[in-house]
Design an enzyme around this catalytic site. Sequence first.
Site, PDB file in Angstrom:
ATOM      1  N   HIS A  62      -6.453   8.036  -2.524  1.00  0.00           N
ATOM      2  CA  HIS A  62      -6.798   6.903  -1.695  1.00  0.00           C
ATOM      3  C   HIS A  62      -5.430   7.081  -0.761  1.00  0.00           C
ATOM      4  CE1 HIS A  62      -7.492   5.301  -5.938  1.00  0.00           C
ATOM      5  NE2 HIS A  62      -8.591   5.561  -5.328  1.00  0.00           N
ATOM      6  N   LYS A  72       4.248   4.934   0.743  1.00  0.00           N
ATOM      7  CA  LYS A  72       4.328   4.771  -0.722  1.00  0.00           C
ATOM      8  C   LYS A  72       5.371   5.321  -1.470  1.00  0.00           C
ATOM      9  CE  LYS A  72      -0.660   3.825  -1.491  1.00  0.00           C
ATOM     10  NZ  LYS A  72      -1.937   4.480  -2.183  1.00  0.00           N
TER      11      LYS A  72
END
Length: 203
Positions: A62, A72
């Site tokens: 992803h 992230k």
Amino acid sequence: MDITAMAVRDAYRITPRRLPDHRGEFFEAVRREALEAVTGHPFVVRQVNYSVSRRHTLRGIHGTTLPPGQAKLVTCVSGAVLDVVVDLRAGSPTFGRFDVTRQDGESGISVYLADGLGHAFLALTDDVRMAYLCSEEYVPGTMVDIDALDPDLALPWPSGPEVIRSAKDAAAPRLADALHRLPTYEQCLAAYGRTPARDGGQR
């Protein structure tokens, strides 16, 4: 904590220094200033996600398009996973390259991924719980999905029972078929006020 560069440019492995005593353990998972000193840009958390997975579950790959992108900080807080970062930035010096980290709830190891990098993991145990600190809120239509079993990537998933995947992940295209959807390396650098000439490689 120790923050070390990974084989994928702009990805970092964060290993805490654990402090045990008669009660158990304590450690700092991450410090904003320490991470910024290594990456060269701030990491501001705007969304926090969690996932719970059964053994043999494969999630990913992803990523996101730019703008807005989504950096992230990913941590396994329970169970154990084989965590993989893949460079999805078209034109990057490490495009298509990957690096692997074993994460588990005991070690506290985390992985930081800058904008444009892809993430996947395989659950090695039952009751795997992953925490994701994200720099941007989720924006529908900006997700980039790549087949984690793409033979051209040849990610080192261990052999064994057939993996469990979502229908969306199982239908994701190979990297070579998704080039039109990928962010460029220049776009990702620009998001942090950098250019290829000023980048100078891994910080």
